[in-house]
Design a protein around this motif. Structure first.
Motif, PDB file in Angstrom:
ATOM      1  N   LEU A   8     -11.055  19.155 -25.148  1.00 53.17           N
ATOM      2  CA  LEU A   8     -12.212  19.777 -24.508  1.00 53.17           C
ATOM      3  C   LEU A   8     -13.530  19.276 -25.087  1.00 53.17           C
ATOM      4  CD1 LEU A   8     -10.941  23.481 -24.532  1.00 53.17           C
ATOM      5  CD2 LEU A   8     -10.447  21.670 -22.855  1.00 53.17           C
ATOM      6  N   LYS A   9     -13.501  18.805 -26.335  1.00 54.00           N
ATOM      7  CA  LYS A   9     -14.722  18.387 -27.015  1.00 54.00           C
ATOM      8  C   LYS A   9     -14.348  17.538 -28.213  1.00 54.00           C
ATOM      9  CE  LYS A   9     -18.851  18.363 -28.957  1.00 54.00           C
ATOM     10  NZ  LYS A   9     -19.889  17.430 -28.492  1.00 54.00           N
ATOM     11  N   THR A  10     -15.158  16.526 -28.496  1.00 54.86           N
ATOM     12  CA  THR A  10     -14.942  15.661 -29.655  1.00 54.86           C
ATOM     13  C   THR A  10     -16.129  15.798 -30.604  1.00 54.86           C
ATOM     14  OG1 THR A  10     -13.678  14.080 -28.317  1.00 54.86           O
ATOM     15  CG2 THR A  10     -14.544  13.302 -30.427  1.00 54.86           C
ATOM     16  N   TYR A  11     -15.824  15.982 -31.881  1.00 52.26           N
ATOM     17  CA  TYR A  11     -16.859  16.026 -32.919  1.00 52.26           C
ATOM     18  C   TYR A  11     -16.633  14.862 -33.881  1.00 52.26           C
ATOM     19  CZ  TYR A  11     -17.010  21.006 -31.516  1.00 52.26           C
ATOM     20  OH  TYR A  11     -17.072  22.180 -30.810  1.00 52.26           O
ATOM     21  N   CYS A  12     -17.689  14.178 -34.256  1.00 54.23           N
ATOM     22  CA  CYS A  12     -17.620  13.167 -35.314  1.00 54.23           C
ATOM     23  C   CYS A  12     -18.431  13.703 -36.487  1.00 54.23           C
ATOM     24  CB  CYS A  12     -18.178  11.826 -34.835  1.00 54.23           C
ATOM     25  SG  CYS A  12     -17.188  11.039 -33.544  1.00 54.23           S
ATOM     26  N   THR A  13     -17.738  14.234 -37.486  1.00 55.76           N
ATOM     27  CA  THR A  13     -18.422  14.874 -38.610  1.00 55.76           C
ATOM     28  C   THR A  13     -18.599  13.874 -39.751  1.00 55.76           C
ATOM     29  OG1 THR A  13     -16.363  15.642 -39.621  1.00 55.76           O
ATOM     30  CG2 THR A  13     -17.363  17.059 -37.961  1.00 55.76           C
ATOM     31  N   PRO A  14     -19.731  13.917 -40.437  1.00 54.01           N
ATOM     32  CA  PRO A  14     -19.973  12.944 -41.518  1.00 54.01           C
ATOM     33  C   PRO A  14     -18.955  13.054 -42.647  1.00 54.01           C
ATOM     34  CG  PRO A  14     -22.011  14.068 -40.892  1.00 54.01           C
ATOM     35  CD  PRO A  14     -20.893  14.791 -40.208  1.00 54.01           C
ATOM     36  N   GLN A  15     -18.527  14.294 -42.977  1.00 57.40           N
ATOM     37  CA  GLN A  15     -17.612  14.464 -44.111  1.00 57.40           C
ATOM     38  C   GLN A  15     -16.144  14.433 -43.673  1.00 57.40           C
ATOM     39  OE1 GLN A  15     -20.068  16.839 -43.422  1.00 57.40           O
ATOM     40  NE2 GLN A  15     -21.596  16.009 -44.837  1.00 57.40           N
ATOM     41  N   GLY A  16     -15.806  15.188 -42.608  1.00 55.89           N
ATOM     42  CA  GLY A  16     -14.406  15.359 -42.243  1.00 55.89           C
ATOM     43  C   GLY A  16     -13.874  14.368 -41.236  1.00 55.89           C
ATOM     44  N   GLY A  17     -14.713  13.455 -40.764  1.00 51.48           N
ATOM     45  CA  GLY A  17     -14.246  12.495 -39.777  1.00 51.48           C
ATOM     46  C   GLY A  17     -14.186  13.109 -38.384  1.00 51.48           C
ATOM     47  N   LYS A  18     -13.310  12.596 -37.570  1.00 51.00           N
ATOM     48  CA  LYS A  18     -13.233  12.991 -36.166  1.00 51.00           C
ATOM     49  C   LYS A  18     -12.390  14.252 -35.982  1.00 51.00           C
ATOM     50  CE  LYS A  18     -11.852  11.136 -31.659  1.00 51.00           C
ATOM     51  NZ  LYS A  18     -11.374   9.939 -30.935  1.00 51.00           N
ATOM     52  N   LEU A  19     -12.910  15.185 -35.189  1.00 51.02           N
ATOM     53  CA  LEU A  19     -12.177  16.385 -34.809  1.00 51.02           C
ATOM     54  C   LEU A  19     -12.130  16.468 -33.288  1.00 51.02           C
ATOM     55  CD1 LEU A  19     -13.567  19.180 -37.174  1.00 51.02           C
ATOM     56  CD2 LEU A  19     -11.280  18.168 -37.244  1.00 51.02           C
ATOM     57  N   SER A  20     -10.957  16.792 -32.755  1.00 55.11           N
ATOM     58  CA  SER A  20     -10.782  16.950 -31.307  1.00 55.11           C
ATOM     59  C   SER A  20     -10.461  18.410 -31.019  1.00 55.11           C
ATOM     60  CB  SER A  20      -9.651  16.059 -30.797  1.00 55.11           C
ATOM     61  OG  SER A  20      -9.928  14.691 -31.049  1.00 55.11           O
ATOM     62  N   LEU A  21     -11.378  19.089 -30.321  1.00 55.09           N
ATOM     63  CA  LEU A  21     -11.138  20.479 -29.931  1.00 55.09           C
ATOM     64  C   LEU A  21     -10.220  20.472 -28.715  1.00 55.09           C
ATOM     65  CD1 LEU A  21     -12.118  23.431 -30.618  1.00 55.09           C
ATOM     66  CD2 LEU A  21     -13.679  23.170 -28.676  1.00 55.09           C
ATOM     67  N   VAL A  22      -9.033  21.102 -28.833  1.00 57.56           N
ATOM     68  CA  VAL A  22      -8.037  21.007 -27.769  1.00 57.56           C
ATOM     69  C   VAL A  22      -7.565  22.394 -27.344  1.00 57.56           C
ATOM     70  CG1 VAL A  22      -7.239  18.797 -28.704  1.00 57.56           C
ATOM     71  CG2 VAL A  22      -5.963  20.881 -29.236  1.00 57.56           C
ATOM     72  N   ARG A  23      -7.159  22.482 -26.087  1.00 56.15           N
ATOM     73  CA  ARG A  23      -6.428  23.653 -25.579  1.00 56.15           C
ATOM     74  C   ARG A  23      -4.958  23.272 -25.542  1.00 56.15           C
ATOM     75  NH1 ARG A  23      -6.614  28.479 -22.131  1.00 56.15           N
ATOM     76  NH2 ARG A  23      -4.423  28.962 -21.814  1.00 56.15           N
ATOM     77  N   VAL A  24      -4.134  24.062 -26.210  1.00 52.09           N
ATOM     78  CA  VAL A  24      -2.690  23.835 -26.184  1.00 52.09           C
ATOM     79  C   VAL A  24      -2.138  24.556 -24.959  1.00 52.09           C
ATOM     80  CG1 VAL A  24      -0.521  23.999 -27.439  1.00 52.09           C
ATOM     81  CG2 VAL A  24      -2.679  23.759 -28.701  1.00 52.09           C
ATOM     82  N   TRP A  25      -1.627  23.810 -24.019  1.00 50.93           N
ATOM     83  CA  TRP A  25      -1.142  24.397 -22.766  1.00 50.93           C
ATOM     84  C   TRP A  25       0.338  24.772 -22.820  1.00 50.93           C
ATOM     85  CZ3 TRP A  25      -4.442  26.156 -19.377  1.00 50.93           C
ATOM     86  CH2 TRP A  25      -5.698  25.580 -19.265  1.00 50.93           C
ATOM     87  N   GLN A  26       1.086  23.987 -23.545  1.00 51.81           N
ATOM     88  CA  GLN A  26       2.538  24.235 -23.548  1.00 51.81           C
ATOM     89  C   GLN A  26       3.111  23.747 -24.868  1.00 51.81           C
ATOM     90  OE1 GLN A  26       4.696  22.442 -20.176  1.00 51.81           O
ATOM     91  NE2 GLN A  26       5.419  20.830 -21.512  1.00 51.81           N
ATOM     92  N   GLY A  27       4.208  24.390 -25.311  1.00 50.12           N
ATOM     93  CA  GLY A  27       4.837  23.983 -26.559  1.00 50.12           C
ATOM     94  C   GLY A  27       3.987  24.381 -27.753  1.00 50.12           C
ATOM     95  N   ALA A  28       4.295  23.814 -28.891  1.00 50.42           N
ATOM     96  CA  ALA A  28       3.551  24.073 -30.124  1.00 50.42           C
ATOM     97  C   ALA A  28       3.231  22.739 -30.787  1.00 50.42           C
ATOM     98  CB  ALA A  28       4.362  24.956 -31.071  1.00 50.42           C
ATOM     99  N   ILE A  29       2.080  22.668 -31.444  1.00 56.60           N
ATOM    100  CA  ILE A  29       1.674  21.458 -32.149  1.00 56.60           C
ATOM    101  C   ILE A  29       1.700  21.746 -33.640  1.00 56.60           C
ATOM    102  CG2 ILE A  29      -0.211  19.834 -32.568  1.00 56.60           C
ATOM    103  CD1 ILE A  29      -1.103  20.250 -29.702  1.00 56.60           C
TER     104      ILE A  29
END
Length: 688
Positions: free
Chosen positions: A299-320
């Motif tokens: 749903l959204k991508t963040y590029c943080t200076p300290q933590g690197g890349k984060l991908s905000l996701v909706r989990v639709w099915q199953g478990a991650i």
């Protein structure tokens, strides 16, 4: 490490126009549920939302912010979305992953038009949504007038859930129209039940009857009860509200003042009781949560200076699970977000919205799965066409090498940005949705990547052509250096072509007057000269034929014939009446019907050609105007269009053709380029 796995959850987007109080509402929601111990304020720059420097500098939401809390045994994840039209792509990308949306707006009849594109998107995607009328202490119209204005921009019927109680100009409480219980507000505390004011009993009954009649349009049993004058039980009304909201058939309306926490707890109760659960949302999207393979969407991508890349996701099915491989990329951490704060999780179950770490190569909108056949299976929000551009130049010459890498990361975070290195003007151009949008992008480049940039308006990529032919144009190149010399001699015929035909080279050499091995050099010389014609711009729609020439058995070479061709072209094109061409775009402008006449005048004042207009498909009381418009007139078009249409006008465009610039305007373009006598080497920026 938090071992908790999500079980019951609700994902809710907070959306609405700029300055409606969305971030303040998020802060209140987190405060009353105990997720934060102290409320922040937007003006103080200490809220959970709007936590980036770019947002706090402007006191406005410029990207999606996620925050989670618990209420009534359910985990709520709220997505605070930008309200400015320039950041609408962020909002739309996030909305496709939520169970419901709270539309925050002020009780101002003059501002409801701003909601029209948002309501259209919610209805197109059938996203259940309700309205929170915020800042009720500033209402200048009664509740009936506000509802009527809101209904004019909503294709779904509005259902008033609460009736406001006023003392003079102050809102002191509300009446719940389901239970018919009145409540009195208390700052920072739950509202107390109080007797229903006698003065409001008639208005309350009328409002409740209207609510029930609207619900009965979708429930035959309720309709029968109303016809038989049976007062339906509260549980039945709540069940109808839940069913019809979940099916995006109605839009419940709540009232309050988020800054004082007024109306926030009843709003939470409604989300808990009436908003659809994740299971209902996945069913609506045609996804089965029983699937064995995990399925998620970014749903959204963040590029943080300290933590690197984060991908905000909706989990639709199953478990991650942490370490899972999705789309061939290993998950490097699972996090629940609270603004910029992160809490580690070991697993995210179906229905959760979480951030996944280090998914390199994964973009916003992508479908993620362990099954390659499911990759990119889910539809994504349509990208909004860019409408405003600036040319970028690094302030330090040494930064040129890292510019493209930094902009690519910027586009990862915000896919409504587009950049190009223009083939004609050689400028690096950043496209976006408006001036503020691009200024935020420039701030991010400076802060995150240490890349300060200067900007200017992009040059218009003018071309030039010729109006008449020239025969037997002679070019001779002779150069003696003591040893072998250089000799090339050509005669060319130059003719104009029809618009859009480009360039054509031929030869009619007979008798070997120009040896075959030198003819490619002639064509090369012609092409090189056409990159920068007598007016200073690339030349198009020209045919050149090599008709005659001569050579020297010792001194001739391909390079000599190339130079001879350039000399002939330089002389010949000046005799062919050079003409300046400007790019023209085909543009489709979307506006409310009330503003169509204003837009037609706007196009005419910018040298545009109106092709017609018609009702915009599936949009109530909107038109789409089609026109041709010179690209030189486009730079601030979106600014004026929004000014004329209360901020909601938009357009799509694409290159259509080249057309001659009128002689009077051509003189101005050439003068602005730096030389009015046709020996220019610059381009006009189109800011006439």
């Amino acid at each position: 490490m938090n071992e908790r796995v999500f079980s019951g959850s609700r994902n809710v987007a907070i959306v609405g126009p700029y300055l409606s109080g969305k971030t303040t509402l998020l802060e209140s929601l987190l405060s009353v549920t105990g997720a934060i111990s102290r409320k922040g304020r937007v003006v103080d720059g200490n809220t959970v939302g709007d936590s980036t420097a770019e947002a706090r500098d402007r006191q406005m939401t410029v990207e999606v912010n996620a925050a989670s809390t618990e209420y009534g045994g359910i985990n709520f994840t709220f997505l605070d979305c930008p309200g400015s039209v320039e950041f609408a792509q962020e909002t739309y990308n996030a909305l496709i992953g939520v169970d419901a949306a709270v539309v925050v707006c002020e009780p101002d009849c003059d501002r409801v038009l701003n909601l029209s594109p948002l309501f259209q998107f919610l209805d197109d995607w059938e996203i259940p949504h309700l309205i929170f009328l915020n800042k009720m202490d500033r209402a200048h119209s009664n509740i009936a007038e506000v509802l009527q204005a809101l209904q004019s921009v909503s294709s779904r019927p509005l259902v008033l859930h609460q009736y406001p109680i006023k003392q003079g100009e102050q809102i002191t409480g509300f009446i719940d129209l389901v239970s018919e219980q009145a409540y009195q507000y208390h700052p920072g505390a739950p509202a107390d039940p109080v007797p229903l004011p006698d003065a409001l009993k008639e208005q309350e009954r009328a409002a409740r009857t209207e609510m029930l009649e609207t619900l009965a349009n979708f429930d035959d049993h309720l309709l029968e009860e109303l016809l038989e004058e049976i007062d339906p039980p509260q549980e039945e009304i709540w069940q109808d509200l839940k069913m019809e909201l979940g099916a995006d058939l109605i839009v419940p309306v709540f009232v309050g003042m988020a800054e004082q926490d007024f109306g926030v707890r009843p709003l939470l109760d409604a989300l808990l009781r009436e908003a659809p659960a994740p299971e209902a949302t996945t069913k609506r999207r045609g996804i089965t949560m029983a699937g064995a393979n995990p399925l998620a969407q970014v749903l959204k991508t963040y590029c943080t200076p300290q933590g690197g890349k984060l991908s905000l996701v909706r989990v639709w099915q199953g478990a991650i699970n942490d370490g899972a491989v999705l789309n061939g990329v290993r998950v490097g951490g699972i996090y629940q977000l609270m603004g910029q704060q992160q809490q580690s999780l070991t697993e995210a179950a179906a229905g959760a919205i979480v951030a996944l770490g280090r998914l390199e190569g994964i973009k916003t909108g992508d479908t993620l799965s362990t099954d390659a056949q499911l990759a990119n299976a889910l539809p994504k929000a349509e990208r909004i066409d860019p409408v405003y551009a600036l040319a970028l130049t690094p302030e330090k010459r040494s930064d040129e090498v890292k510019l493209s890498s930094a902009i690519n990361k910027l586009v990862e975070e915000d896919p409504s940005l587009v950049w190009e290195q223009h083939g004609d003007t050689h400028e690096v151009i950043l496209w976006g949705q408006g001036d503020i949008h691009l200024l935020v992008a420039l701030d991010r480049l400076r802060r995150k990547y240490g890349l300060p940039l200067s900007t200017h308006l992009p040059q218009v990529p003018y071309k030039e052509t010729i109006r008449r032919s020239a025969a037997s144009v002679h070019g001779r190149y002779k150069h003696q250096t003591g040893g072998h010399g250089q000799f090339g001699d050509v005669y060319l015929e130059i003719k104009p072509l029809e618009r859009g035909e480009g360039f054509n080279f031929n030869e009619t050499i007979v008798g070997g007057v120009v040896p075959r091995q030198y003819i490619p050099g002639v064509e090369m010389g012609v092409r090189e000269y056409l990159t920068h014609g007598p007016l200073g711009f690339p030349v198009v729609d020209v045919a050149v034929t090599l008709t005659n020439g001569s050579y020297h058995s010792v001194d001739s070479s391909e390079q000599a014939f190339k130079q001879a061709a350039r000399i002939a072209m330089q002389e010949g094109l000046r005799r062919c009446e050079p003409a300046l061409l400007e790019p023209v775009v085909a543009i489709a402008i979307s506006v409310p019907t009330d503003f169509t006449s204003n837009v037609l005048r706007l196009i005419s004042t910018r040298r545009g050609q109106i092709l017609g207009y018609e009702a915009k498909p599936n949009w109530r009381s909107w038109d789409e105007v089609s026109a041709y418009l010179p690209q030189a007139e486009m730079h601030d078009l979106i600014v004026e269009l929004r000014s004329l249409t209360q901020g909601v006008g938009s357009f799509r465009w694409q290159f259509a053709h080249l057309q001659e610039v009128p002689d009077k305007l051509m003189d101005r373009v050439l003068a602005k380029s730096g030389n009015g006598n046709g020996k220019t080497n610059g381009n006009d920026n189109g800011n006439h």
